[in-house]
Design an enzyme around this catalytic site. Structure first.
Site, PDB file in Angstrom:
ATOM      1  N   HIS A   7      43.828  52.832  31.019  1.00  0.00           N
ATOM      2  CA  HIS A   7      42.722  53.693  30.575  1.00  0.00           C
ATOM      3  C   HIS A   7      42.235  54.605  31.704  1.00  0.00           C
ATOM      4  O   HIS A   7      41.860  55.759  31.443  1.00  0.00           O
ATOM      5  CB  HIS A   7      41.620  52.846  29.909  1.00  0.00           C
ATOM      6  CG  HIS A   7      40.375  52.613  30.688  1.00  0.00           C
ATOM      7  ND1 HIS A   7      40.242  51.572  31.585  1.00  0.00           N
ATOM      8  CD2 HIS A   7      39.178  53.261  30.692  1.00  0.00           C
ATOM      9  CE1 HIS A   7      39.033  51.598  32.112  1.00  0.00           C
ATOM     10  NE2 HIS A   7      38.359  52.601  31.593  1.00  0.00           N
ATOM     11  N   SER A  21      34.690  48.631  34.396  1.00  0.00           N
ATOM     12  CA  SER A  21      35.956  47.939  34.635  1.00  0.00           C
ATOM     13  C   SER A  21      36.794  48.691  35.660  1.00  0.00           C
ATOM     14  O   SER A  21      37.487  48.073  36.470  1.00  0.00           O
ATOM     15  CB  SER A  21      36.732  47.743  33.333  1.00  0.00           C
ATOM     16  OG  SER A  21      36.893  48.961  32.643  1.00  0.00           O
ATOM     17  N   GLU A  22      36.763  50.041  35.640  1.00  0.00           N
ATOM     18  CA  GLU A  22      37.423  50.830  36.676  1.00  0.00           C
ATOM     19  C   GLU A  22      36.666  52.122  36.951  1.00  0.00           C
ATOM     20  O   GLU A  22      36.003  52.668  36.070  1.00  0.00           O
ATOM     21  CB  GLU A  22      38.865  51.187  36.288  1.00  0.00           C
ATOM     22  CG  GLU A  22      39.885  50.091  36.535  1.00  0.00           C
ATOM     23  CD  GLU A  22      40.190  49.312  35.282  1.00  0.00           C
ATOM     24  OE1 GLU A  22      40.753  48.215  35.385  1.00  0.00           O
ATOM     25  OE2 GLU A  22      39.835  49.800  34.177  1.00  0.00           O
ATOM     26  N   THR A  23      36.806  52.567  38.195  1.00  0.00           N
ATOM     27  CA  THR A  23      36.315  53.867  38.654  1.00  0.00           C
ATOM     28  C   THR A  23      37.470  54.548  39.371  1.00  0.00           C
ATOM     29  O   THR A  23      38.203  53.900  40.123  1.00  0.00           O
ATOM     30  CB  THR A  23      35.126  53.692  39.615  1.00  0.00           C
ATOM     31  OG1 THR A  23      34.053  53.047  38.924  1.00  0.00           O
ATOM     32  CG2 THR A  23      34.654  55.020  40.171  1.00  0.00           C
TER      33      THR A  23
END
Length: 293
Positions: A92, A61-63
């Site tokens: 997060h 979902s994110e990096t």
């Protein structure tokens, strides 16, 4: 562009080097039951294109990418990418990046604080025992949602318009629209249609029965993104906290569960200190190594 040609281009340019790499699990005491985050350290020389390409490749979902801060108040600077775009802030990734930075030798400031620099500004992160918590950033859009959009949301979620108790814009980076249902059971029973969401980013919340471990159930649905349901979402919970506290729908401190339908055990802890909302949880180290970028 095919992935193979990307690799050849990078090698030809001589741009690839070995960097520290971490993956952490955010908002869960137990590893692999929260929301994963990939963190690339020492990323000052990477271009936006290279960061976005790698974030797309991780398929998380994110990096995030850790860089030297430009503000003397900050311990580090972070750039946050979903699979398709850069985000000015996300929850997060904030907690996970702070944990990864600390693991790599970063130090906590007096008072147990870390300051993160991101596109949304300086974000204080409190480190206490085995939890981290970020100070919720101000909402840049906050208020009633147009009725036509609420109707779209009800169709997307597969429920009647009457089941939506209330709705509000909760924009703090992501373009969240908060939706309140009457119970956690209704939230868990949702079977939404991603084909109807368009570009909507929908956060749904409903109360659990009193005296349980968690007070609310939360789910996050992101239209137009490879990640349709996000496992555990700090930015959304920050916006929901502001809204529910303002409307007397929640009394902090409280704990929200998220990711249940996906087999996760996300736990988001919301508290208020000095009239500021803090959103926190556990962060678990899962992978430490290197990546060639």
């Amino acid at each position: 562009m095919k992935r193979g040609s990307v690799g050849m281009t990078l090698c030809y340019r001589g741009a690839m080097k070995t960097r520290r790499y971490s993956e952490v699990d955010v908002f869960s005491r137990e590893a692999y039951r929260g929301n994963a985050l990939a963190v690339v350290h020492d990323a000052d020389d990477l271009s936006t294109e290279e960061m976005q390409r790698f974030a797309n490749w991780t398929n998380l979902s994110e990096t995030t990418f850790l860089l030297t801060p430009s503000s003397p108040q900050a311990g580090y600077r972070v750039r946050i990418f979903s699979a398709k775009e850069e985000l000015p802030f996300a929850g997060h990734p904030t907690l996970g990046s702070a944990k990864a930075w600390l693991n790599a030798g970063g130090s906590v400031r007096p008072g147990g604080m870390v300051v993160q620099e991101c596109a949304a500004g300086l974000i204080p992160v409190r480190v206490s025992d085995d939890q981290l918590a970020f100070e919720a950033p101000p909402l840049t859009r906050y208020g009633p949602v147009e009725e036509s959009i609420v109707e779209r949301i009800s169709l997307t979620l597969g429920i009647s318009r009457d089941q939506i108790v209330d709705a509000s814009w909760l924009v703090n980076g992501p373009q969240w629209i908060g939706v309140r249902l009457s119970s956690a059971r209704e939230v868990l029973d949702l079977r939404p249609d991603p084909g109807k969401a368009g570009d909507l980013e929908i956060g749904v919340v409903g109360p659990h029965e009193p005296s349980g471990e968690t007070q609310f159930e939360v789910r996050a649905f992101v239209g137009g993104d490879p990640v349709w349901e996000d496992p555990v979402t700090g930015s959304l919970n920050a916006g929901l906290a502001r809204w529910m506290i303002d409307t007397a729908s929640a009394s902090p401190p409280y704990t929200a569960a998220q990711g249940t339908v996906l087999g996760r055990q996300g736990r988001v802890h919301v508290s208020v200190h000095d009239e500021k909302i803090w959103v926190g949880g556990h962060v678990t180290n899962c992978i430490e190594g290197t990546v060639r970028l």
